[in-house]
Design an enzyme around this catalytic site. Structure first.
Site, PDB file in Angstrom:
ATOM      1  N   ARG A 296      -8.316  -0.276   5.353  1.00  0.00           N
ATOM      2  CA  ARG A 296      -7.457   0.736   4.721  1.00  0.00           C
ATOM      3  C   ARG A 296      -6.178   0.110   4.181  1.00  0.00           C
ATOM      4  NH1 ARG A 296      -6.537   6.117   7.959  1.00  0.00           N
ATOM      5  NH2 ARG A 296      -5.341   6.370   6.041  1.00  0.00           N
TER       6      ARG A 296
ATOM      7  N   ARG B 143       2.043  14.420  13.620  1.00  0.00           N
ATOM      8  CA  ARG B 143       2.507  14.208  12.240  1.00  0.00           C
ATOM      9  C   ARG B 143       2.487  15.458  11.356  1.00  0.00           C
ATOM     10  NH1 ARG B 143      -0.085   8.832   9.899  1.00  0.00           N
ATOM     11  NH2 ARG B 143       1.712   8.903   8.514  1.00  0.00           N
ATOM     12  N   PRO B 144       3.383  16.404  11.607  1.00  0.00           N
ATOM     13  CA  PRO B 144       3.442  17.608  10.770  1.00  0.00           C
ATOM     14  C   PRO B 144       3.962  17.308   9.359  1.00  0.00           C
ATOM     15  CG  PRO B 144       5.293  17.540  12.310  1.00  0.00           C
ATOM     16  CD  PRO B 144       4.423  16.366  12.634  1.00  0.00           C
TER      17      PRO B 144
ATOM     18  N   ASP C 256       6.005  19.803   7.897  1.00  0.00           N
ATOM     19  CA  ASP C 256       6.960  20.899   7.713  1.00  0.00           C
ATOM     20  C   ASP C 256       8.134  20.524   6.808  1.00  0.00           C
ATOM     21  OD1 ASP C 256       7.474  19.118   9.867  1.00  0.00           O
ATOM     22  OD2 ASP C 256       9.038  20.438  10.636  1.00  0.00           O
ATOM     23  N   LEU C 257       8.580  19.266   6.872  1.00  0.00           N
ATOM     24  CA  LEU C 257       9.745  18.885   6.067  1.00  0.00           C
ATOM     25  C   LEU C 257       9.406  18.861   4.574  1.00  0.00           C
ATOM     26  CD1 LEU C 257      11.103  16.006   8.340  1.00  0.00           C
ATOM     27  CD2 LEU C 257      11.656  18.435   8.383  1.00  0.00           C
TER      28      LEU C 257
ATOM     29  N   ASP D 164       5.536   0.285  11.711  1.00  0.00           N
ATOM     30  CA  ASP D 164       4.293  -0.332  11.241  1.00  0.00           C
ATOM     31  C   ASP D 164       4.171  -1.808  11.649  1.00  0.00           C
ATOM     32  OD1 ASP D 164       3.640   2.073  10.140  1.00  0.00           O
ATOM     33  OD2 ASP D 164       4.076   1.509   8.077  1.00  0.00           O
TER      34      ASP D 164
ATOM     35  N   ILE E  83       9.268   6.568  16.456  1.00  0.00           N
ATOM     36  CA  ILE E  83       8.867   7.304  15.245  1.00  0.00           C
ATOM     37  C   ILE E  83       7.621   8.152  15.497  1.00  0.00           C
ATOM     38  CG2 ILE E  83       8.311   7.110  12.772  1.00  0.00           C
ATOM     39  CD1 ILE E  83      11.064   5.975  13.363  1.00  0.00           C
TER      40      ILE E  83
ATOM     41  N   ARG F  91      -3.863  10.735   5.144  1.00  0.00           N
ATOM     42  CA  ARG F  91      -2.770  11.715   5.134  1.00  0.00           C
ATOM     43  C   ARG F  91      -1.906  11.611   3.890  1.00  0.00           C
ATOM     44  NH1 ARG F  91      -0.816  14.097   9.541  1.00  0.00           N
ATOM     45  NH2 ARG F  91       1.166  13.989   8.449  1.00  0.00           N
TER      46      ARG F  91
ATOM     47  N   LYS G 126       0.838  -1.206   0.000  1.00  0.00           N
ATOM     48  CA  LYS G 126       0.000   0.000   0.000  1.00  0.00           C
ATOM     49  C   LYS G 126       0.872   1.255   0.000  1.00  0.00           C
ATOM     50  CE  LYS G 126      -1.312   1.505   4.112  1.00  0.00           C
ATOM     51  NZ  LYS G 126      -1.117   2.848   4.679  1.00  0.00           N
ATOM     52  N   ASN G 127       1.916   1.252   0.836  1.00  0.00           N
ATOM     53  CA  ASN G 127       2.709   2.475   0.989  1.00  0.00           C
ATOM     54  C   ASN G 127       3.667   2.724  -0.174  1.00  0.00           C
ATOM     55  OD1 ASN G 127       1.353   3.064   3.290  1.00  0.00           O
ATOM     56  ND2 ASN G 127       2.973   2.386   4.698  1.00  0.00           N
TER      57      ASN G 127
ATOM     58  N   CYS H 225      -3.393  12.965  13.716  1.00  0.00           N
ATOM     59  CA  CYS H 225      -4.126  11.729  13.436  1.00  0.00           C
ATOM     60  C   CYS H 225      -3.959  10.828  14.643  1.00  0.00           C
ATOM     61  CB  CYS H 225      -3.618  11.057  12.163  1.00  0.00           C
ATOM     62  SG  CYS H 225      -2.043  10.279  12.365  1.00  0.00           S
TER      63      CYS H 225
HETATM   64  C1  EPZ Z   1       4.951   6.702   6.135  1.00  0.00           C
HETATM   65  O1  EPZ Z   1       4.283   7.792   6.752  1.00  0.00           O
HETATM   66  C2  EPZ Z   1       3.949   5.577   6.059  1.00  0.00           C
HETATM   67  N1  EPZ Z   1       2.822   5.993   5.253  1.00  0.00           N
HETATM   68  C3  EPZ Z   1       3.507   5.181   7.459  1.00  0.00           C
HETATM   69  O2  EPZ Z   1       2.641   4.064   7.333  1.00  0.00           O
HETATM   70  C4  EPZ Z   1       4.736   4.780   8.266  1.00  0.00           C
HETATM   71  O3  EPZ Z   1       4.358   4.499   9.591  1.00  0.00           O
HETATM   72  C5  EPZ Z   1       5.761   5.906   8.256  1.00  0.00           C
HETATM   73  O4  EPZ Z   1       6.081   6.286   6.888  1.00  0.00           O
HETATM   74  C6  EPZ Z   1       7.071   5.565   8.941  1.00  0.00           C
HETATM   75  O5  EPZ Z   1       7.641   4.433   8.335  1.00  0.00           O
HETATM   76  C7  EPZ Z   1       2.910   5.946   3.924  1.00  0.00           C
HETATM   77  O6  EPZ Z   1       3.916   5.564   3.355  1.00  0.00           O
HETATM   78  C8  EPZ Z   1       1.719   6.345   3.148  1.00  0.00           C
HETATM   79  P1  EPZ Z   1       7.329   9.975   7.970  1.00  0.00           P
HETATM   80  P2  EPZ Z   1       4.896   9.253   6.676  1.00  0.00           P
HETATM   81  O7  EPZ Z   1       7.199  11.268   7.249  1.00  0.00           O
HETATM   82  O8  EPZ Z   1       5.579   9.449   5.398  1.00  0.00           O
HETATM   83  C9  EPZ Z   1       7.969  13.214  11.418  1.00  0.00           C
HETATM   84  C10 EPZ Z   1       0.820   2.641   7.965  1.00  0.00           C
HETATM   85  O9  EPZ Z   1       0.332   2.095   8.983  1.00  0.00           O
HETATM   86  N2  EPZ Z   1       7.755  14.230  10.372  1.00  0.00           N
HETATM   87  O10 EPZ Z   1       8.459   9.084   7.618  1.00  0.00           O
HETATM   88  O11 EPZ Z   1       3.831  10.194   7.070  1.00  0.00           O
HETATM   89  C11 EPZ Z   1       6.713  12.406  11.697  1.00  0.00           C
HETATM   90  O12 EPZ Z   1       5.839  13.059  12.554  1.00  0.00           O
HETATM   91  C12 EPZ Z   1       1.474   3.974   8.103  1.00  0.00           C
HETATM   92  O13 EPZ Z   1       0.764   2.158   6.830  1.00  0.00           O
HETATM   93  C13 EPZ Z   1       7.948  15.562  10.679  1.00  0.00           C
HETATM   94  O14 EPZ Z   1       8.272  15.934  11.812  1.00  0.00           O
HETATM   95  O15 EPZ Z   1       5.962   9.174   7.862  1.00  0.00           O
HETATM   96  C14 EPZ Z   1       7.304  11.135  12.257  1.00  0.00           C
HETATM   97  O16 EPZ Z   1       7.624  11.338  13.601  1.00  0.00           O
HETATM   98  C15 EPZ Z   1       1.011   4.921   9.109  1.00  0.00           C
HETATM   99  N3  EPZ Z   1       7.742  16.492   9.688  1.00  0.00           N
HETATM  100  C16 EPZ Z   1       8.615  10.973  11.466  1.00  0.00           C
HETATM  101  O17 EPZ Z   1       8.904  12.259  10.948  1.00  0.00           O
HETATM  102  C17 EPZ Z   1       7.401  16.136   8.418  1.00  0.00           C
HETATM  103  O18 EPZ Z   1       7.253  17.026   7.563  1.00  0.00           O
HETATM  104  C18 EPZ Z   1       8.536   9.982  10.295  1.00  0.00           C
HETATM  105  O19 EPZ Z   1       7.383  10.263   9.524  1.00  0.00           O
HETATM  106  C19 EPZ Z   1       7.234  14.774   8.112  1.00  0.00           C
HETATM  107  C20 EPZ Z   1       7.426  13.836   9.104  1.00  0.00           C
END
Ligand code: EPZ
Length: 421
Positions: free
Chosen positions: A401, A124-125, A127-128, A309, A331, A95, A22-23, A119
């Site tokens: 989902r 989960r911001p 900003d990056l 996950d 995470i 998201r 899915k991801n 969520c």
């Molecule tokens: C992806 O989410 C996955 N979703 C998530 O899958 C997964 O848990 C996560 O990566 C971590 O492996 C998809 O691929 C669609 P991140 P993503 O940006 O991209 C922080 C599932 O169950 N962060 O790597 O949203 C954030 O808050 C799910 O299938 C910022 O601070 O995750 C987190 O602490 C849920 N600012 C960390 O980074 C930002 O702009 C990693 O998040 C972006 C992220």
């Protein structure tokens, strides 16, 4: 709302087909916005999030076809971007909708995407994503709960160093950079297999990308991308989930169409914890080791570390292990919602901040429980499969989902599981 009923205590045996991730499917679908030619994706899982992305893309001008003869194939074609807004209603639901931001901006020069907000698993911001796009020359404003990004003169390559390896930000920036002028370097990029898979898809569309899957990705921008064909990689989280289902029930499952190395560190952690994994070609056999399940400490990390996950499922497994396990979530801030539900089934768990101490118990017992997010929900299914008596899991739309035909796959392997409307 649907419920799932599980009568526990049956050892699972048989074969389970692992679907596409899915991801990986969600960003690859968003990549269809980058070109006016058709993108063909194979092994797209039939899950609700894919349906949500499909609806969002259709609103933006992507024609989506699902050829009846090929169950998991999608043909996505965006001759022209008709709309550049991703509305609150869809982003709130999923998201990953923010993944259209980079492609829209690169192709149409503008994008308006609702801010996702918090969520169930934390704030989960994004900003990056936004800082990176600003480095590529986008002007970004926040207005009425929406991110409004414009790049009237197009994007230009830049060096972007991510302060932490965000999967979504890496994907958004990689897609945006394919159509930017000049070279983009993403440093401290996320290294998840889904990033490498997206890069393969983009390369099939004519993008020039090196280093995806490592910490440093280099993208040489090009004026236009063409259509392409891509097969989504196997779902490593589905793989890990069913491997643990085999072990927690004391059965044996042959997982077909997947690869051990996709599990990263989770492969070693599972084996240490008493889940035997034997890989042969594109299949993986998972069973409980004769020495039983043993309490094993784990800390979630970005890939190749242990996946967040898989944390909830591993906690369910550790509830039935000999001894204690310390599980630390690094995470996401709020990813222990399964704890009180597992405790309703007899688990012994103490949470201290980001760490849960799980003391194995000789038996879990069925109870009515509530699903809270995708992975928390499936951890309750695992616990239920191993529990004495009947478990009723409510709010199962979370499962839909991300898991295709979960009850059918488990039932075919001998689980007593049914969905009630
Ligand atoms: C992806 O989410 C996955 N979703 C998530 O899958 C997964 O848990 C996560 O990566 C971590 O492996 C998809 O691929 C669609 P991140 P993503 O940006 O991209 C922080 C599932 O169950 N962060 O790597 O949203 C954030 O808050 C799910 O299938 C910022 O601070 O995750 C987190 O602490 C849920 N600012 C960390 O980074 C930002 O702009 C990693 O998040 C972006 C992220």
């Amino acid at each position: 709302m649907d419920r799932i009923l599980v009568e526990g205590g049956k050892a699972l045996r048989g074969r389970i087909e692992i679907g596409g991730a899915k991801n990986a499917a969600l960003p690859a679908m968003a990549a269809s916005l980058l070109t006016d030619a058709p993108l063909v994706l194979d092994r797209v899982p039939d899950v609700v999030d894919v349906g949500t992305m499909r609806r969002l893309l259709q609103m933006l001008g992507v024609e989506v076809r699902h050829p009846p003869a090929a169950a998991h194939r999608l043909v996505l074609h965006c001759p022209e971007v008709l709309e550049t807004t991703a509305p609150y209603d869809l982003v709130r639901r999923m998201r990953a909708s923010v993944l259209v931001l980079g492609p829209l901006l690169a192709r149409a020069g503008r994008a308006r995407v609702s801010m996702p907000g918090g969520c169930a698993i934390g704030p989960r911001p994004i900003d990056l994503h936004l800082e990176g796009l600003a480095r590529l020359g986008a002007e970004i404003r926040l207005e009425g709960g929406y991110v409004e990004a414009t790049a009237p003169r197009g994007l230009r390559g830049a060096v972007i160093r991510l302060p932490k390896p965000s999967v979504g930000a890496t994907e958004n920036l990689m897609m945006a950079a394919t159509l930017a002028r000049g070279t983009t370097v993403i440093e401290e990029a996320a290294q998840e297999p889904e990033i490498e898979d997206l890069a393969r898809c983009l390369v099939a569309m004519g993008a020039r990308i090196a280093g995806a899957g490592t910490k440093r990705i280099e993208i040489e921008g090009t004026e236009r991308l063409h259509g392409g064909e891509h097969r989504i990689l196997p779902d490593r989280i589905e793989t890990g989930t069913y491997a643990m289902a085999a072990a927690i029930t004391g059965g044996e499952l042959e997982l077909v169409g997947t690869r051990l190395e996709l599990l990263g560190a989770a492969a070693e952690v599972l084996q240490e914890a008493g889940v035997e994994l034997v890989a042969e070609g594109d299949r993986l056999t998972a069973r409980r080791s004769p020495r039983g399940l043993v309490g094993t400490d784990v800390m979630t990390r970005p890939f190749p570390g242990f996946a967040t996950d898989l944390q909830a499922q591993f906690m369910a497994l550790m509830c039935r292990a000999e001894g204690a396990a310390m599980i630390t979530e690094t995470i996401f801030e709020n990813r222990f919602m399964h704890v009180p539900e597992l405790m309703r089934m007899g688990a012994r768990i103490t949470v201290h901040g980001p760490t849960a101490l799980v003391r194995g118990v000789p038996e879990l017992t069925g109870a009515p429980v509530m699903a809270t997010d995708l992975r928390a929900s499936v951890s309750l299914v695992l616990a239920a499969l191993a529990a004495r008596g009947e478990t009723e899991i409510n709010r199962v739309y979370h499962l839909d989902r991300g898991y295709e035909r979960l009850e059918q796959k488990l039932a075919a392997a001998g689980a007593s599981i049914q969905r009630l409307p």
